[in-house]
Every structure is written in C-alpha cells, then in structure tokens.
Design a protein around this motif. Structure first.
Motif, PDB file in Angstrom:
ATOM      1  N   TYR A 151     -60.309  33.907 -41.728  1.00  9.89           N
ATOM      2  CA  TYR A 151     -60.880  32.561 -41.704  1.00  9.89           C
ATOM      3  C   TYR A 151     -60.838  32.046 -40.270  1.00  9.89           C
ATOM      4  N   CYS A 152     -61.980  31.594 -39.757  1.00 10.34           N
ATOM      5  CA  CYS A 152     -62.056  30.980 -38.424  1.00 10.34           C
ATOM      6  C   CYS A 152     -62.313  29.492 -38.618  1.00 10.34           C
ATOM      7  N   HIS A 153     -61.456  28.655 -38.032  1.00  4.47           N
ATOM      8  CA  HIS A 153     -61.530  27.206 -38.201  1.00  4.47           C
ATOM      9  C   HIS A 153     -61.888  26.548 -36.868  1.00  4.47           C
ATOM     10  N   PRO A 154     -63.146  26.128 -36.673  1.00  6.98           N
ATOM     11  CA  PRO A 154     -63.513  25.437 -35.434  1.00  6.98           C
ATOM     12  C   PRO A 154     -63.091  23.969 -35.481  1.00  6.98           C
ATOM     13  N   VAL A 155     -63.030  23.363 -34.328  1.00  6.50           N
ATOM     14  CA  VAL A 155     -62.811  21.921 -34.219  1.00  6.50           C
ATOM     15  C   VAL A 155     -64.158  21.268 -33.899  1.00  6.50           C
ATOM     16  N   GLU A 156     -64.173  19.945 -33.836  1.00  6.56           N
ATOM     17  CA  GLU A 156     -65.414  19.221 -33.534  1.00  6.56           C
ATOM     18  C   GLU A 156     -65.959  19.666 -32.175  1.00  6.56           C
ATOM     19  N   GLY A 157     -67.255  19.925 -32.108  1.00  2.00           N
ATOM     20  CA  GLY A 157     -67.873  20.369 -30.866  1.00  2.00           C
ATOM     21  C   GLY A 157     -67.812  21.874 -30.685  1.00  2.00           C
ATOM     22  N   MET A 158     -67.432  22.570 -31.739  1.00  2.00           N
ATOM     23  CA  MET A 158     -67.314  24.027 -31.694  1.00  2.00           C
ATOM     24  C   MET A 158     -67.951  24.597 -32.961  1.00  2.00           C
ATOM     25  N   THR A 159     -68.555  25.769 -32.832  1.00  2.00           N
ATOM     26  CA  THR A 159     -69.067  26.464 -34.004  1.00  2.00           C
ATOM     27  C   THR A 159     -68.422  27.842 -34.083  1.00  2.00           C
ATOM     28  N   CYS A 160     -68.156  28.276 -35.308  1.00  2.00           N
ATOM     29  CA  CYS A 160     -67.660  29.621 -35.546  1.00  2.00           C
ATOM     30  C   CYS A 160     -68.553  30.258 -36.602  1.00  2.00           C
TER      31      CYS A 160
END
Length: 108
Positions: free
Chosen positions: A65-74
């Motif tokens: 599982y990849c969890h991005p933060v705001e302003g990031m895409t995974c």
C-alpha cells in the motif's frame, strides 16, 4: 558561441521543468509488516520496488500500500514476479513524505 550558450540555457530550463529523472528505490521486508516513510524532494518521482525477504510472495500472500499526502500522487503499478511496485510523484515545491506499507506472508 552565442548559439551554444542559448542551447545550454534552454536545455537546463527544460531539465528543471521536467523535474529530473525518476529514481528507483528497493524496499525489502523480513517481517510480517514493514512501514516505510519515504522522502520525495520537490517535483520528484520515485518508483518503489518492494519484496518480502525469505518468502515466496505472490498476490495471494503479500500486499503493498502506498499512501500519498496532499499534493502527491501514487500509482500502484502491480505485481511483477516477486515484487510489488508503485510510483509516487511529489507535485509540490517542498519536500514531502509518502508512507508505504508492505505486508508479507503470515501477516494476515
């Protein structure tokens, strides 16, 4: 000489706009669950290749599982042979961190 200098300036500007090269990062886990806090610089893209050490992992017994933060895409790319893969891009102009969870056999 002027044309050569103009080519150098244009090439440098395009390189900055493109955000640089994509970095590959290998993540391995020898436990039932590993959590990684991965740093991405401004406008940086990284591909994470994750695998379970000492296990014959497959889509039925391991998960990434990849969890991005705001302003990031995974983007989850999927499973290839014994590795899970996802690619994350930081679209902000400041450093940010993505959290990546790798579950290995016996963890569920």
């Amino acid at each position: 000489m002027k044309d050569l200098m103009m080519t150098f300036v244009l090439g440098s500007a395009l390189s900055v706009l493109a955000g640089g090269a994509i970095a590959d990062v290998d993540l391995h886990c020898s436990q039932s669950k590993c959590v990684y806090n991965e740093e991405l610089g401004p406008s940086q893209t990284k591909t994470y290749n994750a695998y379970c050490s000492g296990y014959q992992n497959d889509p039925s017994n391991s998960t990434l599982y990849c969890h991005p933060v705001e302003g990031m895409t995974c983007t989850f790319i999927g499973f290839y042979q014994t590795h899970w893969t996802c690619t994350c891009t930081n679209w902000k102009t400041k450093e940010q961190h993505a959290t990546i969870d790798l579950y290995c056999p016996g963890s569920k």
